[in-house]
Design a protein around this motif. Structure first.
Motif, mmCIF file in Angstrom:
data_model
loop_
_atom_site.group_PDB
_atom_site.id
_atom_site.type_symbol
_atom_site.label_atom_id
_atom_site.label_comp_id
_atom_site.label_asym_id
_atom_site.label_seq_id
_atom_site.Cartn_x
_atom_site.Cartn_y
_atom_site.Cartn_z
ATOM 1 N N SER A 1 0.786 -1.227 0.000
ATOM 2 C CA SER A 1 0.000 0.000 0.000
ATOM 3 C C SER A 1 0.822 1.282 0.000
ATOM 4 C CB SER A 1 -0.927 0.006 1.213
ATOM 5 O OG SER A 1 -0.167 -0.059 2.406
ATOM 6 N N LEU A 2 2.168 1.185 0.021
ATOM 7 C CA LEU A 2 2.975 2.386 0.191
ATOM 8 C C LEU A 2 3.898 2.639 -0.995
ATOM 9 C CD1 LEU A 2 3.997 1.799 3.917
ATOM 10 C CD2 LEU A 2 2.187 3.294 3.086
ATOM 11 N N THR A 3 3.949 3.917 -1.398
ATOM 12 C CA THR A 3 4.922 4.337 -2.415
ATOM 13 C C THR A 3 5.807 5.410 -1.796
ATOM 14 O OG1 THR A 3 3.344 5.970 -3.259
ATOM 15 C CG2 THR A 3 3.409 3.833 -4.367
ATOM 16 N N GLU A 4 7.079 5.407 -2.158
ATOM 17 C CA GLU A 4 8.021 6.328 -1.538
ATOM 18 C C GLU A 4 7.739 7.778 -1.921
ATOM 19 O OE1 GLU A 4 12.158 5.612 -1.575
ATOM 20 O OE2 GLU A 4 11.955 4.066 -0.044
ATOM 21 N N ASN A 5 7.969 8.662 -0.971
ATOM 22 C CA ASN A 5 7.847 10.098 -1.192
ATOM 23 C C ASN A 5 9.062 10.563 -2.002
ATOM 24 O OD1 ASN A 5 7.701 12.864 -1.027
ATOM 25 N ND2 ASN A 5 7.296 12.932 1.172
ATOM 26 N N PRO A 6 8.850 11.068 -3.220
ATOM 27 C CA PRO A 6 9.985 11.450 -4.071
ATOM 28 C C PRO A 6 10.674 12.747 -3.650
ATOM 29 C CG PRO A 6 7.926 12.007 -5.154
ATOM 30 C CD PRO A 6 7.551 11.304 -3.877
ATOM 31 N N ALA A 7 10.139 13.425 -2.636
ATOM 32 C CA ALA A 7 10.694 14.727 -2.236
ATOM 33 C C ALA A 7 12.044 14.606 -1.533
ATOM 34 C CB ALA A 7 9.707 15.454 -1.324
ATOM 35 N N TYR A 8 12.298 13.425 -0.930
ATOM 36 C CA TYR A 8 13.487 13.306 -0.081
ATOM 37 C C TYR A 8 14.487 12.277 -0.600
ATOM 38 C CZ TYR A 8 10.261 15.603 3.153
ATOM 39 O OH TYR A 8 9.357 16.454 3.721
ATOM 40 N N GLN A 9 15.761 12.611 -0.426
ATOM 41 C CA GLN A 9 16.853 11.651 -0.570
ATOM 42 C C GLN A 9 17.321 11.369 0.844
ATOM 43 O OE1 GLN A 9 18.370 10.073 -3.211
ATOM 44 N NE2 GLN A 9 19.746 9.061 -1.778
ATOM 45 N N TYR A 10 17.053 10.179 1.355
ATOM 46 C CA TYR A 10 17.339 9.960 2.771
ATOM 47 C C TYR A 10 18.365 8.850 3.008
ATOM 48 C CZ TYR A 10 13.896 6.108 2.448
ATOM 49 O OH TYR A 10 13.214 4.961 2.104
ATOM 50 N N ALA A 11 19.077 9.027 4.108
ATOM 51 C CA ALA A 11 19.990 8.004 4.613
ATOM 52 C C ALA A 11 19.366 7.476 5.892
ATOM 53 C CB ALA A 11 21.357 8.600 4.897
ATOM 54 N N MET A 12 18.966 6.208 5.872
ATOM 55 C CA MET A 12 18.303 5.621 7.042
ATOM 56 C C MET A 12 19.258 4.701 7.792
ATOM 57 S SD MET A 12 14.834 3.317 7.411
ATOM 58 C CE MET A 12 13.689 4.611 7.006
ATOM 59 N N ILE A 13 19.466 5.045 9.060
ATOM 60 C CA ILE A 13 20.358 4.274 9.927
ATOM 61 C C ILE A 13 19.518 3.497 10.925
ATOM 62 C CG2 ILE A 13 22.105 4.485 11.747
ATOM 63 C CD1 ILE A 13 22.354 7.375 9.897
ATOM 64 N N GLY A 14 19.718 2.195 10.985
ATOM 65 C CA GLY A 14 19.054 1.362 11.977
ATOM 66 C C GLY A 14 20.065 0.934 13.033
ATOM 67 N N LEU A 15 19.751 1.209 14.296
ATOM 68 C CA LEU A 15 20.647 0.800 15.381
ATOM 69 C C LEU A 15 20.149 -0.494 15.999
ATOM 70 C CD1 LEU A 15 21.429 4.152 17.241
ATOM 71 C CD2 LEU A 15 22.611 3.108 15.284
ATOM 72 N N ILE A 16 21.075 -1.375 16.285
ATOM 73 C CA ILE A 16 20.733 -2.682 16.857
ATOM 74 C C ILE A 16 21.791 -3.034 17.903
ATOM 75 C CG2 ILE A 16 22.040 -4.083 15.172
ATOM 76 C CD1 ILE A 16 18.471 -4.869 16.331
ATOM 77 N N ARG A 17 21.433 -3.891 18.830
ATOM 78 C CA ARG A 17 22.373 -4.458 19.801
ATOM 79 C C ARG A 17 22.047 -5.938 19.967
ATOM 80 N NH1 ARG A 17 25.064 -0.798 23.449
ATOM 81 N NH2 ARG A 17 24.390 1.371 23.149
#
Length: 313
Positions: free
Chosen positions: A182-198
């Motif tokens: 159901s989701l399409t990406e927002n073309p307005a942003y160029q993003y760097a997504m960081i996921g933190l895990i332990r």
């Protein structure tokens, strides 16, 4: 030209706040919170809100802004967050979205039109009361009867999503769509997504210690003050982990020891659900916080990833 955006996500207690402030200082950024509890005023301890000192002169938006007696929706969050992102960009700074509320993150990176979303607060309240009286499985069975696919996707204990799926069906006669479909990406942003895990054991130990610290810092008094302002478990703001349990303790439903153990258990479960949620993002780059012996190496690796992803070199 797409607008640059850094997004830092991960389970509760993993270390998002500390990292975001370091990155903001290093990369001339400002922070937009994506935390559905930290957004409220007077809810500092239970939401693990960073103090003014901890914020270290870095501007934080959508934190400590909303009266907890007011309803606040994802649609409102989306509108405010996008406005703050524009404000930060216009000032020549780098916007950094930080938090563990997946729906808030979705409202930024995906094209979601909330003007078409129907909300029925009375229905939600009725279903919540039924869940309290008959148990979560009773509500989940209702969903299974009308939308077996959604029931398979949504865990019975994820009451908020179960109720939302029922609401969508009852109000519009439609089945709630799957995350990816159901989701399409927002073309307005160029993003760097960081996921933190332990490591899971390490994360759970941090969560347990954090809950103990909240009690020591005055969570019970904080909840008493909120209740004195007229808030109870039926308020959306009081459904957050730590708040509803302490309210029930203060009402005599169970002992403080039991309340603390329930908060720890449910926070660990919530962290597990958050990890599952964020693992569905294709663009995410995971960093194991516990694998780094030196903080400067950790920051160096994340900064390099951001610069490469956003072409900031």
């Amino acid at each position: 030209m797409k607008k640059p955006l850094v997004i830092i996500v991960g389970p509760t207690g993993v270390g998002k706040t500390d990292l975001s402030i370091e990155i903001a200082k290093k990369m001339d950024g400002e922070i937009v919170s994506a935390d559905s509890m930290q957004i409220y005023k007077h809810m500092d301890i239970g939401s693990a809100k960073p103090s003014i000192e901890e914020q270290d002169h870095i501007p934080h938006y959508l934190m400590d802004e909303i009266d907890p007696r007011e309803e606040f929706s994802v649609a409102q969050y989306q509108k405010k967050a996008k406005a703050y992102i524009e404000k930060i960009l216009l000032s020549g700074k780098l916007p950094i979205i930080v938090g563990g509320t997946g729906l808030y993150v979705n409202s930024i990176i995906y094209n979601i039109d909330f003007t078409a979303t129907i909300s029925n607060w009375n229905l939600r309240k009725q279903l919540e009361e039924e869940a309290h009286k008959y148990g979560n499985k009773y509500i989940h069975d209702k969903l299974r009867n009308i939308d077996s696919e959604a029931a398979e996707r949504i865990h019975p204990n994820n009451l908020k999503r179960v109720i939302r799926a029922l609401e969508v069906y009852y109000e519009g006669g439609e089945k709630i769509k799957d995350f990816q479909e159901s989701l399409t990406e927002n073309p307005a942003y160029q993003y760097a997504m960081i996921g933190l895990i332990r490591d899971r054991k390490e994360l759970y130990e941090r969560i347990n210690l954090r809950v103990d610290l909240m009690i020591q810092q005055g969570l019970i008094e904080e909840v008493k003050n909120l209740m004195a302002s007229g808030l109870d478990t039926d308020a959306i703001s009081m459904k957050g982990l730590g708040y509803k349990e302490i309210i029930r303790y203060l009402k005599g439903d169970y002992s403080l020891e039991a309340a603390v153990e329930i908060i720890k258990r449910d926070t660990r479960r919530y962290a597990k659900r958050q990890i599952t949620w964020f693992k569905r993002y294709d663009q995410i780059q995971w960093f194991d916080v516990g694998a780094y012996e030196e903080k400067k190496v950790f920051l160096h690796d994340i900064t390099n990833f951001i610069e490469g992803k956003l072409n900031l070199l």
